[in-house]
Enzyme design. Structure first.
Site, PDB file in Angstrom:
ATOM      1  CD  GLU A  42      -3.005   0.810   2.331  1.00 44.75           C
ATOM      2  OE1 GLU A  42      -3.601  -0.284   2.381  1.00 44.75           O
ATOM      3  OE2 GLU A  42      -3.174   1.724   3.149  1.00 44.75           O
ATOM      4  CG  ASP A  43       1.386   3.075   3.078  1.00 46.33           C
ATOM      5  OD1 ASP A  43       0.514   3.536   2.322  1.00 46.33           O
ATOM      6  OD2 ASP A  43       1.185   2.838   4.284  1.00 46.33           O
TER       7      ASP A  43
HETATM    8  P1  NDP Z   1      -5.876   9.039   7.369  1.00 45.92           P
HETATM    9  O1  NDP Z   1      -5.357   8.153   6.307  1.00 45.92           O
HETATM   10  O2  NDP Z   1      -6.022  10.471   7.082  1.00 45.92           O
HETATM   11  O3  NDP Z   1      -4.950   8.872   8.654  1.00 45.92           O
HETATM   12  C1  NDP Z   1      -5.003   7.729   9.469  1.00 45.92           C
HETATM   13  C2  NDP Z   1      -4.040   6.685   8.984  1.00 45.92           C
HETATM   14  O4  NDP Z   1      -2.729   7.240   8.989  1.00 45.92           O
HETATM   15  C3  NDP Z   1      -4.011   5.502   9.897  1.00 45.92           C
HETATM   16  O5  NDP Z   1      -4.958   4.560   9.488  1.00 45.92           O
HETATM   17  C4  NDP Z   1      -2.592   5.027   9.752  1.00 45.92           C
HETATM   18  O6  NDP Z   1      -2.587   4.195   8.592  1.00 45.92           O
HETATM   19  C5  NDP Z   1      -1.782   6.282   9.414  1.00 45.92           C
HETATM   20  N1  NDP Z   1      -1.014   6.906  10.519  1.00 45.92           N
HETATM   21  C6  NDP Z   1       0.241   7.416  10.405  1.00 45.92           C
HETATM   22  N2  NDP Z   1       0.633   7.983  11.543  1.00 45.92           N
HETATM   23  C7  NDP Z   1      -0.358   7.836  12.432  1.00 45.92           C
HETATM   24  C8  NDP Z   1      -0.508   8.212  13.789  1.00 45.92           C
HETATM   25  N3  NDP Z   1       0.443   8.852  14.480  1.00 45.92           N
HETATM   26  N4  NDP Z   1      -1.681   7.925  14.428  1.00 45.92           N
HETATM   27  C9  NDP Z   1      -2.648   7.262  13.757  1.00 45.92           C
HETATM   28  N5  NDP Z   1      -2.569   6.880  12.449  1.00 45.92           N
HETATM   29  C10 NDP Z   1      -1.422   7.161  11.784  1.00 45.92           C
HETATM   30  O7  NDP Z   1      -7.264   8.528   7.917  1.00 45.92           O
HETATM   31  P2  NDP Z   1      -8.117   7.426   7.224  1.00 45.92           P
HETATM   32  O8  NDP Z   1      -8.131   7.610   5.772  1.00 45.92           O
HETATM   33  O9  NDP Z   1      -7.656   6.111   7.749  1.00 45.92           O
HETATM   34  O10 NDP Z   1      -9.568   7.754   7.749  1.00 45.92           O
HETATM   35  C11 NDP Z   1     -10.329   6.859   8.522  1.00 45.92           C
HETATM   36  C12 NDP Z   1     -11.719   7.438   8.728  1.00 45.92           C
HETATM   37  O11 NDP Z   1     -11.626   8.712   9.361  1.00 45.92           O
HETATM   38  C13 NDP Z   1     -12.515   7.730   7.465  1.00 45.92           C
HETATM   39  O12 NDP Z   1     -13.175   6.693   6.889  1.00 45.92           O
HETATM   40  C14 NDP Z   1     -13.513   8.737   7.992  1.00 45.92           C
HETATM   41  O13 NDP Z   1     -14.526   8.076   8.701  1.00 45.92           O
HETATM   42  C15 NDP Z   1     -12.704   9.520   8.920  1.00 45.92           C
HETATM   43  N6  NDP Z   1     -12.228  10.727   8.270  1.00 45.92           N
HETATM   44  C16 NDP Z   1     -12.604  11.900   8.827  1.00 45.92           C
HETATM   45  C17 NDP Z   1     -12.173  13.105   8.299  1.00 45.92           C
HETATM   46  C18 NDP Z   1     -12.540  14.362   8.995  1.00 45.92           C
HETATM   47  O14 NDP Z   1     -12.032  15.383   8.688  1.00 45.92           O
HETATM   48  N7  NDP Z   1     -13.446  14.291   9.967  1.00 45.92           N
HETATM   49  C19 NDP Z   1     -11.329  13.162   7.105  1.00 45.92           C
HETATM   50  C20 NDP Z   1     -10.952  11.869   6.600  1.00 45.92           C
HETATM   51  C21 NDP Z   1     -11.396  10.712   7.199  1.00 45.92           C
HETATM   52  P3  NDP Z   1      -1.575   2.941   8.405  1.00 45.92           P
HETATM   53  O15 NDP Z   1      -1.750   1.999   9.529  1.00 45.92           O
HETATM   54  O16 NDP Z   1      -1.990   2.387   7.077  1.00 45.92           O
HETATM   55  O17 NDP Z   1      -0.240   3.589   8.370  1.00 45.92           O
END
Ligand code: NDP
Ligand code: ZN
Length: 182
Positions: free
Chosen positions: A68-69
């Site tokens: 993925e990354d």
């Molecule tokens: P992002 O991709 O924006 O960020 C979260 C992801 O970043 C994690 O799943 C993880 O993925 C990675 N990551 C890297 N550093 C950290 C850290 N320090 N702490 C936590 N995560 C980290 O979010 P998602 O796309 O995963 O969004 C999930 C849900 O959040 C969406 O479906 C929606 O419901 C909500 N959302 C809300 C928004 C808002 O503004 N309210 C905007 C966008 C989403 P990995 O494990 O793959 O590295």
């Protein structure tokens, strides 16, 4: 899984492979932690909190974000770690050609249908990300943004329940702690 170095050798090879692939990446926390800390954390949760000893699961955990990354391909994982590890990683890999909200909805829909090995990796991934958000969240995330992540992760984990009740309880404890902080 088999290899000349045995299961421990395969796991160490997977850690080294993931470290090399993620070597220039950082997490989203304010300190920009080394990315590899996250895949290692998944394996640590599975092995030492969940008592999981299946080398396929532990290898897939440390490799879970490589396709993925990074530039890693499915074929590369199959050649290096075999088709079982490769298929589990693929099961937990989002299709980045899709729009983000579609990808996130697909995770919710697909979780109940993935393999037991992939469910364990997915559960550990969500545990580690909730811990990261509690301890060292992405810079500039509002309380609402954190809550949205917890709500979404809870929907994904609802689809894997039954796979490992003790780790599900760990996940639930993190959700409860976050609710107390609000
Ligand atoms: P992002 O991709 O924006 O960020 C979260 C992801 O970043 C994690 O799943 C993880 O993925 C990675 N990551 C890297 N550093 C950290 C850290 N320090 N702490 C936590 N995560 C980290 O979010 P998602 O796309 O995963 O969004 C999930 C849900 O959040 C969406 O479906 C929606 O419901 C909500 N959302 C809300 C928004 C808002 O503004 N309210 C905007 C966008 C989403 P990995 O494990 O793959 O590295
Ligand atoms: Zn991850």
């Amino acid at each position: 899984m088999e290899s000349s170095g045995g299961q421990l050798g395969s796991f160490v090879k997977a850690v080294a492979f993931a470290a090399e692939k993620h070597r220039n990446q950082r997490r989203k926390d304010a300190d920009a932690s080394p990315y590899i800390n996250h895949p290692i954390a998944l394996a640590n949760v599975l092995a030492n909190e969940g008592g999981v000893s299946d080398a396929t699961v532990l290898c897939a955990a440390v490799l879970h974000d490589t396709i993925e990354d990074t530039e890693t391909t499915e074929n590369e994982l199959t050649t290096t770690f075999g088709s079982h590890v490769s298929s589990v990683v693929l099961e937990v890999t989002d299709d980045k050609s899709l729009e983000k909200h579609v990808r996130k909805q697909r995770q919710i829909e697909h979780a109940p249908h993935i393999s037991t090995e992939a469910k364990l990796v997915k559960l550990a991934d969500k545990i580690c990300n909730l811990r990261d958000i509690l301890a060292s969240p992405p810079a500039n995330w509002s309380a609402e943004r954190k809550q949205a992540y917890f709500d979404w992760a809870s929907k994904v984990v609802a689809g894997v329940r039954g796979v490992h009740p003790n780790l599900e309880a760990v996940f639930d404890g993190l959700v409860a702690r976050h609710a107390e902080l609000r």
